[in-house]
Design a protein around this motif. Structure first.
Motif, PDB file in Angstrom:
ATOM      1  N   GLY A 154       2.553  -7.620 -64.932  1.00  0.00           N
ATOM      2  CA  GLY A 154       2.473  -6.689 -66.051  1.00  0.00           C
ATOM      3  C   GLY A 154       1.500  -5.560 -65.767  1.00  0.00           C
ATOM      4  O   GLY A 154       0.437  -5.769 -65.169  1.00  0.00           O
ATOM      5  N   ALA A 155       1.841  -4.372 -66.221  1.00  0.00           N
ATOM      6  CA  ALA A 155       0.985  -3.211 -65.984  1.00  0.00           C
ATOM      7  C   ALA A 155      -0.318  -3.300 -66.769  1.00  0.00           C
ATOM      8  O   ALA A 155      -1.308  -2.660 -66.421  1.00  0.00           O
ATOM      9  N   ALA A 156      -0.335  -4.099 -67.843  1.00  0.00           N
ATOM     10  CA  ALA A 156      -1.526  -4.234 -68.681  1.00  0.00           C
ATOM     11  C   ALA A 156      -2.192  -5.600 -68.506  1.00  0.00           C
ATOM     12  O   ALA A 156      -2.887  -6.072 -69.410  1.00  0.00           O
ATOM     13  N   ASP A 157      -1.985  -6.231 -67.362  1.00  0.00           N
ATOM     14  CA  ASP A 157      -2.547  -7.558 -67.089  1.00  0.00           C
ATOM     15  C   ASP A 157      -4.054  -7.448 -66.866  1.00  0.00           C
ATOM     16  O   ASP A 157      -4.497  -6.789 -65.942  1.00  0.00           O
ATOM     17  N   ARG A 158      -4.841  -8.118 -67.718  1.00  0.00           N
ATOM     18  CA  ARG A 158      -6.299  -8.086 -67.578  1.00  0.00           C
ATOM     19  C   ARG A 158      -6.820  -9.332 -66.869  1.00  0.00           C
ATOM     20  O   ARG A 158      -7.984  -9.390 -66.502  1.00  0.00           O
ATOM     21  N   VAL A 159      -5.974 -10.346 -66.688  1.00  0.00           N
ATOM     22  CA  VAL A 159      -6.378 -11.571 -65.993  1.00  0.00           C
ATOM     23  C   VAL A 159      -6.229 -11.399 -64.485  1.00  0.00           C
ATOM     24  O   VAL A 159      -7.114 -11.739 -63.707  1.00  0.00           O
ATOM     25  N   ALA A 160      -5.072 -10.886 -64.089  1.00  0.00           N
ATOM     26  CA  ALA A 160      -4.793 -10.595 -62.678  1.00  0.00           C
ATOM     27  C   ALA A 160      -4.478  -9.099 -62.580  1.00  0.00           C
ATOM     28  O   ALA A 160      -3.329  -8.688 -62.714  1.00  0.00           O
ATOM     29  N   PRO A 161      -5.501  -8.270 -62.401  1.00  0.00           N
ATOM     30  CA  PRO A 161      -5.330  -6.821 -62.470  1.00  0.00           C
ATOM     31  C   PRO A 161      -4.249  -6.288 -61.531  1.00  0.00           C
ATOM     32  O   PRO A 161      -4.144  -6.732 -60.380  1.00  0.00           O
ATOM     33  N   ILE A 178      10.917  -9.715 -43.252  1.00  0.00           N
ATOM     34  CA  ILE A 178      11.089 -10.144 -44.638  1.00  0.00           C
ATOM     35  C   ILE A 178      11.039  -8.918 -45.544  1.00  0.00           C
ATOM     36  O   ILE A 178      10.602  -7.844 -45.131  1.00  0.00           O
ATOM     37  N   THR A 179      11.489  -9.089 -46.770  1.00  0.00           N
ATOM     38  CA  THR A 179      11.436  -8.013 -47.757  1.00  0.00           C
ATOM     39  C   THR A 179      10.751  -8.528 -49.015  1.00  0.00           C
ATOM     40  O   THR A 179      11.226  -9.498 -49.622  1.00  0.00           O
ATOM     41  N   ILE A 180       9.649  -7.907 -49.382  1.00  0.00           N
ATOM     42  CA  ILE A 180       8.957  -8.254 -50.614  1.00  0.00           C
ATOM     43  C   ILE A 180       9.337  -7.216 -51.672  1.00  0.00           C
ATOM     44  O   ILE A 180       9.080  -6.025 -51.502  1.00  0.00           O
ATOM     45  N   THR A 181       9.972  -7.666 -52.719  1.00  0.00           N
ATOM     46  CA  THR A 181      10.333  -6.791 -53.832  1.00  0.00           C
ATOM     47  C   THR A 181       9.241  -6.886 -54.882  1.00  0.00           C
ATOM     48  O   THR A 181       8.851  -7.986 -55.285  1.00  0.00           O
ATOM     49  N   HIS A 182       8.723  -5.744 -55.308  1.00  0.00           N
ATOM     50  CA  HIS A 182       7.632  -5.713 -56.287  1.00  0.00           C
ATOM     51  C   HIS A 182       8.088  -4.972 -57.529  1.00  0.00           C
ATOM     52  O   HIS A 182       8.555  -3.837 -57.439  1.00  0.00           O
ATOM     53  N   GLU A 183       7.963  -5.620 -58.671  1.00  0.00           N
ATOM     54  CA  GLU A 183       8.320  -4.985 -59.939  1.00  0.00           C
ATOM     55  C   GLU A 183       7.154  -5.089 -60.908  1.00  0.00           C
ATOM     56  O   GLU A 183       6.491  -6.131 -60.989  1.00  0.00           O
ATOM     57  N   VAL A 184       6.911  -4.012 -61.616  1.00  0.00           N
ATOM     58  CA  VAL A 184       5.836  -3.955 -62.609  1.00  0.00           C
ATOM     59  C   VAL A 184       6.459  -3.745 -63.983  1.00  0.00           C
ATOM     60  O   VAL A 184       7.265  -2.823 -64.173  1.00  0.00           O
ATOM     61  N   VAL A 185       6.107  -4.607 -64.922  1.00  0.00           N
ATOM     62  CA  VAL A 185       6.634  -4.503 -66.289  1.00  0.00           C
ATOM     63  C   VAL A 185       5.647  -3.680 -67.116  1.00  0.00           C
ATOM     64  O   VAL A 185       4.526  -4.121 -67.391  1.00  0.00           O
ATOM     65  N   GLU A 186       6.068  -2.492 -67.481  1.00  0.00           N
ATOM     66  CA  GLU A 186       5.197  -1.581 -68.232  1.00  0.00           C
ATOM     67  C   GLU A 186       4.811  -2.181 -69.579  1.00  0.00           C
ATOM     68  O   GLU A 186       5.645  -2.710 -70.303  1.00  0.00           O
ATOM     69  N   GLY A 187       3.521  -2.110 -69.891  1.00  0.00           N
ATOM     70  CA  GLY A 187       3.027  -2.567 -71.184  1.00  0.00           C
ATOM     71  C   GLY A 187       2.784  -4.058 -71.290  1.00  0.00           C
ATOM     72  O   GLY A 187       2.211  -4.523 -72.277  1.00  0.00           O
ATOM     73  N   ALA A 188       3.192  -4.826 -70.292  1.00  0.00           N
ATOM     74  CA  ALA A 188       3.075  -6.289 -70.368  1.00  0.00           C
ATOM     75  C   ALA A 188       1.693  -6.759 -69.946  1.00  0.00           C
ATOM     76  O   ALA A 188       1.128  -6.269 -68.971  1.00  0.00           O
ATOM     77  N   GLY A 189       1.163  -7.751 -70.698  1.00  0.00           N
ATOM     78  CA  GLY A 189      -0.062  -8.416 -70.317  1.00  0.00           C
ATOM     79  C   GLY A 189       0.236  -9.591 -69.407  1.00  0.00           C
ATOM     80  O   GLY A 189       1.365  -9.776 -68.937  1.00  0.00           O
ATOM     81  N   HIS A 190      -0.763 -10.425 -69.200  1.00  0.00           N
ATOM     82  CA  HIS A 190      -0.622 -11.542 -68.261  1.00  0.00           C
ATOM     83  C   HIS A 190       0.475 -12.518 -68.687  1.00  0.00           C
ATOM     84  O   HIS A 190       1.156 -13.099 -67.841  1.00  0.00           O
ATOM     85  N   PHE A 191       0.634 -12.685 -69.998  1.00  0.00           N
ATOM     86  CA  PHE A 191       1.564 -13.708 -70.493  1.00  0.00           C
ATOM     87  C   PHE A 191       2.909 -13.137 -70.960  1.00  0.00           C
ATOM     88  O   PHE A 191       3.704 -13.858 -71.555  1.00  0.00           O
ATOM     89  N   PHE A 192       3.158 -11.854 -70.715  1.00  0.00           N
ATOM     90  CA  PHE A 192       4.455 -11.238 -71.017  1.00  0.00           C
ATOM     91  C   PHE A 192       4.880 -11.507 -72.464  1.00  0.00           C
ATOM     92  O   PHE A 192       5.958 -12.025 -72.738  1.00  0.00           O
ATOM     93  N   GLU A 193       3.986 -11.143 -73.373  1.00  0.00           N
ATOM     94  CA  GLU A 193       4.244 -11.366 -74.788  1.00  0.00           C
ATOM     95  C   GLU A 193       5.402 -10.496 -75.284  1.00  0.00           C
ATOM     96  O   GLU A 193       5.796  -9.517 -74.660  1.00  0.00           O
TER      97      GLU A 193
END
Length: 217
Positions: A154-161, A178-193
């Motif tokens: 999550g872009a707003a993760d305060r536990v794992a910045p 290998i290929t590492i795909t990285h996705e960031v969920v805008e507005g989401a905190g650590h627990f994806f509320e």
């Protein structure tokens, strides 16, 4: 979905096992967050990951690390928890000897354990790491990372910045084969509320389905 009890290094381990009718179905284990901070196999992210894999045709196992729920033993700084994860994978494989694909998914502390399991078990063909706590734990053991996978946070993760997660991804991107795909969920905190959970599971669905269709490692 049946509750299962299987043997672990410190006694019994409690899990939830969700088999497919297809004996050739791919298999996946899902690993929960930190046991000392309320992490259990019924964590909302873990639960949703479990069903995301099941709905894609996987036979899935999630379980409680030692000292959590009805699992025996005591917290062991991640060392024993890695052994628990290996025992869980052994159990899952013993029940599904025809599985052609094996995945590991983990959330937070579970993502750290999952990536270590990946290094030990060459039969794992893919991984999903949700909010890996790269600020708290050393991930340098991923040298080289043996399989392609998805890292999502999550872009707003305060536990794992997010900055620490991005630094981890950059290191893994330098590896060949290998290929590492990285996705960031805008507005989401650590627990994806709230609705961020749907975004998380949607991303996992599209990534895993694409990998299975391609048949890539």
């Amino acid at each position: 979905m049946p509750e299962v009890i299987f043997p672990g290094p410190e006694g019994r381990i409690e899990g939830r096992y969700h088999p497919q009718k297809d004996r050739d179905a791919p298999i996946a284990i899902v690993l929960h967050p930190h046991p000392q901070f309320g992490g259990t196999m019924n964590n909302r992210v873990v639960y949703n990951l479990h069903y995301a894999f099941y709905n894609m045709g996987f036979t899935v196992l999630r379980f409680n690390f030692r000292g959590v729920g009805r699992s025996q033993g005591e917290y062991d700084q991640g060392i024993g928890e890695l052994s628990d994860a290996a025992a869980a994978l052994d159990y899952l494989q013993s029940m599904n000897t025809n599985a052609k694909h094996c995945w590991v998914a983990g959330f937070s502390f579970g993502a750290w354990i999952g990536m270590q399991l990946l290094m030990r078990r060459p039969e794992i063909t893919g991984f999903v790491s949700v909010a890996p706590p790269a600020n708290m734990y050393d991930f340098s053991f991923l040298a080289p990372c043996p399989a392609s996978g998805l890292i999502i946070n999550g872009a707003a993760d305060r536990v794992a910045p997010p900055a620490d997660t991005s630094a981890l991804v950059r290191k893994l991107h330098e590896q060949k084969g290998i290929t590492i795909t990285h996705e960031v969920v805008e507005g989401a905190g650590h627990f994806f509320e709230d609705t961020h959970m749907d975004t998380l599971t949607g991303s996992v669905n599209s990534y895993v389905k694409r990998r299975l269709t391609e048949g890539t490692r």
